[in-house]
Design an enzyme around this catalytic site. Sequence first.
Site, short mmCIF file in Angstrom:
data_model
loop_
_atom_site.label_atom_id
_atom_site.label_comp_id
_atom_site.label_asym_id
_atom_site.label_seq_id
_atom_site.Cartn_x
_atom_site.Cartn_y
_atom_site.Cartn_z
N ASP A 30 52.53 -6.41 76.99
CA ASP A 30 51.54 -5.72 77.80
C ASP A 30 51.34 -6.47 79.11
OD1 ASP A 30 51.15 -3.92 75.78
OD2 ASP A 30 49.15 -4.60 75.24
N LYS A 87 51.02 4.01 78.33
CA LYS A 87 50.27 4.65 77.25
C LYS A 87 49.60 5.94 77.71
CE LYS A 87 49.11 0.31 74.88
NZ LYS A 87 49.91 0.54 73.65
N GLY A 159 44.31 -6.02 70.21
CA GLY A 159 43.27 -6.74 70.94
C GLY A 159 42.46 -7.72 70.13
N ARG A 171 53.90 -3.74 55.32
CA ARG A 171 54.08 -3.84 53.86
C ARG A 171 53.93 -2.48 53.20
NH1 ARG A 171 54.52 -8.35 50.91
NH2 ARG A 171 54.10 -10.42 51.80
N GLY A 224 47.66 -7.17 67.00
CA GLY A 224 47.17 -8.45 66.50
C GLY A 224 48.19 -9.55 66.46
N GLY A 245 50.44 -7.90 72.94
CA GLY A 245 49.50 -7.41 73.94
C GLY A 245 48.67 -8.51 74.55
N SER A 246 47.50 -8.72 73.98
CA SER A 246 46.55 -9.67 74.55
C SER A 246 46.99 -11.12 74.42
CB SER A 246 45.18 -9.47 73.87
OG SER A 246 44.80 -8.12 73.89
#
Length: 308
Positions: A30, A87, A159, A171, A224, A245-246
Amino acid sequence: MTSTSTTTNGDSFTVKAGLAQMLKGGVIMDVTTPAEARIAEEAGACAVMALERIPSDIRAAGGVARMSNPSMIKEIQAAVTIPVMAKARIGHVTECRILEQLGVDYIDESEVLTPADDTYHVQKDQFKAPFVCGCRNLGEALRRIKEGAAMIRTKGEAGTGDVVEAVKHIRTVNAEIAQAKAALASGGELAVAKMAREIGADVELLKKTAELGRLPVVNFAAGGVATPADAALMMEFGCDGVFVGSGIFKDAKTPEHALQRARAVVKAVANWNDYGALVEACIEHGEAMKGISNAGMKPEERMAGRGW
């Protein structure tokens, strides 16, 4: 559910899915500025996701999260030579058309943004641009592929910097693929048809998945993933690559620090089963973002439940 019942164009879908195959083994980052995009490219990212705010900032700001401004996306497209994704809101056909007109390489119909339609997803086979979509389970993945998605990712909880939901989702997908394989082996097409009804999936797509022993399109981890160890863990579970991302630019002290983090994650994905290289990647990455534990989140704070 989808907005029409049109059948996926086989030739077009094959081309789109083939383009996504070229990203396998890579990291998609990102980015919010051309400078960040250049850092990602220098670090070895296979693509960037252009958005005005990283998911952690979207969470913090609240309100309605929409497609990024086209001018910002164009600036990032001009800054790098690697593919640029962007997005759109779930169900927002017009945002997707605008992104396609901009010439983005992939459109992410994303739960990170505020859904525009609480009943229908975009019918993705009506677009020339390939789509990537998130999933929590095999049923969601196959519904998105039936609509024309050429690439799938776990939803996780974007995030947060907490990988637990992404782990749960991959999983679950893996377990349900194993279940489909067992159904095909023991009960043939009738057993597969029964499972397809139970999970809300197309029978032929489920049968193909059972025969392949994996999704028929590229499947990346997302949501995450904050550290080299997180990225390698998702590769361990069979993901074809990783969205970050973050975790790269959040709390990075300097551009050099962000570059160091980005390179470490790329190194971890490329060497996910080389634990000596992973030790090096973790040292090079340094301190990770503080993050938010999923355990303490309220239901309305969760993004992964958006979509169906």
